[in-house]
Design an enzyme around this catalytic site. Structure first.
Site, short mmCIF file in Angstrom:
data_model
loop_
_atom_site.label_atom_id
_atom_site.label_comp_id
_atom_site.label_asym_id
_atom_site.label_seq_id
_atom_site.Cartn_x
_atom_site.Cartn_y
_atom_site.Cartn_z
N GLU A 91 -13.86 -0.17 -16.65
CA GLU A 91 -12.59 0.27 -16.08
C GLU A 91 -11.82 -0.88 -15.44
O GLU A 91 -12.40 -1.84 -14.97
CB GLU A 91 -12.85 1.26 -14.94
CG GLU A 91 -13.74 2.37 -15.31
CD GLU A 91 -14.01 3.29 -14.12
OE1 GLU A 91 -14.88 4.13 -14.26
OE2 GLU A 91 -13.35 3.15 -13.06
N CYS A 119 -24.08 -1.55 -13.06
CA CYS A 119 -24.42 -2.52 -12.02
C CYS A 119 -25.88 -2.34 -11.65
O CYS A 119 -26.38 -1.22 -11.56
CB CYS A 119 -23.54 -2.33 -10.79
SG CYS A 119 -23.89 -3.56 -9.51
N GLU A 202 -21.41 -6.41 -10.36
CA GLU A 202 -21.51 -7.41 -9.29
C GLU A 202 -21.07 -8.75 -9.89
O GLU A 202 -21.80 -9.36 -10.68
CB GLU A 202 -22.96 -7.45 -8.77
CG GLU A 202 -23.28 -8.64 -7.87
CD GLU A 202 -22.27 -8.88 -6.75
OE1 GLU A 202 -21.97 -7.95 -5.98
OE2 GLU A 202 -21.77 -10.02 -6.66
N SER A 256 -18.77 -7.14 0.64
CA SER A 256 -18.97 -5.71 0.85
C SER A 256 -20.06 -5.57 1.90
O SER A 256 -21.25 -5.62 1.58
CB SER A 256 -19.39 -5.04 -0.45
OG SER A 256 -18.34 -5.10 -1.37
N LEU A 257 -19.64 -5.41 3.13
CA LEU A 257 -20.61 -5.42 4.23
C LEU A 257 -21.18 -4.02 4.44
O LEU A 257 -22.36 -3.78 4.28
CB LEU A 257 -19.94 -5.96 5.49
CG LEU A 257 -20.89 -6.27 6.63
CD1 LEU A 257 -21.76 -7.48 6.31
CD2 LEU A 257 -20.12 -6.51 7.93
N ASN A 332 -14.61 7.06 -0.67
CA ASN A 332 -14.09 7.91 -1.74
C ASN A 332 -15.22 8.74 -2.30
O ASN A 332 -16.20 8.17 -2.77
CB ASN A 332 -13.58 7.02 -2.89
CG ASN A 332 -12.08 6.95 -2.93
OD1 ASN A 332 -11.41 7.96 -2.84
ND2 ASN A 332 -11.57 5.76 -3.08
#
Ligand code: SAH
Ligand code: SF4
Length: 389
Positions: A91, A119, A202, A256-257, A332
């Site tokens: 995507e 991923c 990733e 991305s924590l 989301n």
């Protein structure tokens, strides 16, 4: 299979043309077709001699991505699902009127690009990792997302003047300069000038292909998108962050924590067990020092997991240490996963508390919420539909 010509650099094409005794001015003619004009076939390249076109076609492939499905939301965030030659899906998400999170206010469109099919990192909240990793995208499949969308855009008729379209135009007068021009498949008008590598996969686990694609997208002879307009998001592959720090380009880095303590982060991101916060922050420190650039910490707010105000001091400490800004993103919902998006009120309370610590904070109420803008969802849904069809 032949190597794709869009994986070649200007130098490698120039060397090839020297070998073929083709004059060097042909190199730029070819690159013009490949990048600004986004050619989809050799036949389009009418100013190149036929013999050269045939030779190119015998040496390289010139592949394009096939649009399998497209979804657009009311606010005109649009999601594109591509079918790859092996039947896999990836995507891209096109976001107009960029709220200046990753670039400056003059931005036209931001494209969110995928780097892998699936991923391997299995973050518990994420649709992209739900069915594991299938393969890396080739460099041309990464850069091809940009070209395919610009080609798609150029082929669209001018937008109808609905009240919504008028609102969008009023909010952003120069946002869509090619929409009213007569569209042609090779119109050089640019749509995308901001990239976020935040689609499926990733990116730093597909390091070499990512860098090859970004170099072509960045090159003056290629996509001509400034490195500072390209944000790479990673779940925290510390060794690769260090490596990225040694590259000459000034790409923006987003981490991305999603958890400001190891206890919280390991609960939702298995990668944290391999590269815990101490290692991750040390790698970020190194990156910041080498590049002299501010990084961004992404923090999805998930109800009952990481949205408590007790997390704010931990997050503030990390951000201050790294001199990083923080993007807060309400979660989301993903089909089939139990995680819940906190109320807007709760998100705002978290945002205000963080803001009060002096950390530069953005609360990003996701634009594409109504079209599953979180990556991986359209693919997942399509694959499930195909499986049951
Ligand atoms: N693998 C990279 C880049 C792709 S994910 C990474 O993890 O950074 C892009 C961003 O979307 C990440 O910050 C990821 O945590 C976030 N994300 C994934 N699923 C989401 C969801 N359901 N809602 C909101 N953000 C999500
Ligand atoms: Fe992979 Fe990023 Fe999703 Fe984690 S958040 S599973 S690293 S795509």
């Amino acid at each position: 299979m032949l190597p794709d010509v869009r994986q070649e650099s200007r130098d490698s094409i120039a060397a090839r043309f020297t070998e073929w005794e083709v004059p060097q001015y042909r190199v730029d003619q070819l690159l013009q077709w490949l990048w600004p004009r986004r050619a989809a076939s050799w036949d389009e390249m009418t100013n190149l001699p036929k013999a050269l076109r045939s030779r190119l076609a015998e040496t390289y492939s010139l592949r394009t991505l096939e649009l399998a499905r497209k979804q657009g939301s009311r606010d005109t965030t649009q999601k594109f699902l591509w079918r790859l030659h092996d039947g896999a899906f990836v995507e891209s998400v096109l976001i107009p009127a960029n709220p200046a999170l990753y670039g400056d206010r003059a931005d036209r469109h931001t494209l969110c690009v995928s780097t892998q099919v699936g991923c391997a990192y299995g973050c518990r909240f994420c649709a992209s990792g739900l069915e594991g990793w299938k393969r890396n995208l080739a460099p041309w499949e990464i850069s091809g997302q940009v070209l395919a969308i610009e080609r798609w855009h150029a082929s669209q008729p001018a937008q109808p003047t609905t009240p919504e379209a008028t609102d969008a135009a009023a909010a952003q007068p120069a946002a869509n300069p090619t929409a009213t021009a007569t569209p042609t498949a090779t119109s050089p008008g640019r749509l995308i000038n901001n990239l976020v590598i935040m689609g499926m996969g990733e990116p730093l686990a597909n390091y070499d292909n990512l860098l090859a694609a970004l170099r072509s997208l960045n090159a003056p002879w290629g996509g001509h998108i400034g490195a500072r307009k390209i944000t790479i998001s990673t779940s925290g592959l510390a060794p690769r962050i260090r490596q990225l720090g040694t590259e000459p380009e000034q790409f923006q880095l987003a981490i991305s924590l999603h958890g400001a303590t190891d206890a919280v982060r390991s609960q939702i991101m298995p990668v944290n067990r391999k590269h815990p916060l101490a290692e991750l922050t040390a790698a970020c420190d190194e990156y910041v020092q080498r590049k002299g650039r501010m990084i961004t910490l992404e923090y999805i707010l998930i109800q009952g997991i990481n949205d408590g105000l007790d997390q704010v001091p931990h997050l503030a400490r990390l951000a201050q240490r790294l001199n990083a800004k923080v993007n807060l993103i309400p979660y989301n919902k993903v089909d089939g996963l139990e995680w819940i998006r906190p109320s807007d009120e709760r998100c705002r309370a978290f945002g205000s508390a963080l803001d009060a610590t002096g950390v530069v904070t953005t609360l990003r109420i996701e634009k594409g919420h109504d079209i599953d803008a979180a990556c991986g969802q359209l693919r997942l849904r399509t694959e499930r539909e195909l499986a049951t069809a």
